[in-house]
Scaffold this motif. Structure first.
Motif, PDB file in Angstrom:
ATOM      1  N   HIS A 138      -3.013  -1.644   9.436  1.00 41.09           N
ATOM      2  CA  HIS A 138      -3.108  -2.850   9.265  1.00 41.09           C
ATOM      3  C   HIS A 138      -4.027  -3.521   8.193  1.00 41.09           C
ATOM      4  CE1 HIS A 138      -0.439  -3.244  12.968  1.00 41.09           C
ATOM      5  NE2 HIS A 138      -1.321  -2.546  13.492  1.00 41.09           N
ATOM      6  N   CYS A 139      -4.766  -2.651   8.174  1.00 41.95           N
ATOM      7  CA  CYS A 139      -5.880  -3.105   6.744  1.00 41.95           C
ATOM      8  C   CYS A 139      -6.821  -1.841   6.415  1.00 41.95           C
ATOM      9  CB  CYS A 139      -7.080  -3.936   7.717  1.00 41.95           C
ATOM     10  SG  CYS A 139      -7.789  -3.183   8.811  1.00 41.95           S
ATOM     11  N   GLY A 148      -9.660  -1.090   6.836  1.00 43.40           N
ATOM     12  CA  GLY A 148     -10.413  -0.283   7.797  1.00 43.40           C
ATOM     13  C   GLY A 148      -9.665   0.627   8.633  1.00 43.40           C
ATOM     14  N   CYS A 149      -8.434   0.377   8.847  1.00 42.34           N
ATOM     15  CA  CYS A 149      -7.623   1.500   9.269  1.00 42.34           C
ATOM     16  C   CYS A 149      -7.597   2.464   8.591  1.00 42.34           C
ATOM     17  CB  CYS A 149      -6.048   0.975   9.468  1.00 42.34           C
ATOM     18  SG  CYS A 149      -5.934  -0.363  10.725  1.00 42.34           S
TER      19      CYS A 149
HETATM   20 CU   LIG Z   1      -6.938  -2.062  10.278  1.00 39.29          CU
END
Ligand SMILES: [Cu+2]
Length: 94
Positions: A37-38, A40-41
């Motif tokens: 999703h972002c 970070g993923c």
């Molecule tokens: Cu994420």
């Protein structure tokens, strides 16, 4: 051409072919990956895959839902890379 020269020529030719086969073992694959999703993923997946021996580079892309990996096919299989994605909590199918 005497026998020694012939033998050396054959050995030289074989070693060139062997050298090419060696370098052809680096493969690049794009793995469709779902659940990111972002950024970070992306970092999570990249960090997990980088732990595997034989990985040359990895780039996760949550926008286009894919992970591009460059690896040494003598050291690691695509299956192992895919398993690392699953283990990190992401999916290979929608
Ligand atoms: Cu994420």
């Amino acid at each position: 051409m005497n026998k020694i020269t012939l033998l050396l020529t054959i050995l030289f030719t074989v070693s060139i072919f062997a050298g090419n086969a060696e370098s052809a073992k680096i493969r690049t694959k794009v793995i469709p990956t779902y659940g990111m999703h972002c950024s970070g993923c992306e970092e999570t997946i990249e960090a997990e895959i980088k732990k595997i021996e034989g990985i040359k580079s990895v780039k996760a892309d949550h926008v286009n839902k894919k992970v591009t990996v460059k690896y040494d096919d003598k050291k690691v299989t695509l299956e192992k890379v895919k398993q690392a994605i699953i283990d990190a909590g992401y999916k290979l199918t929608e």
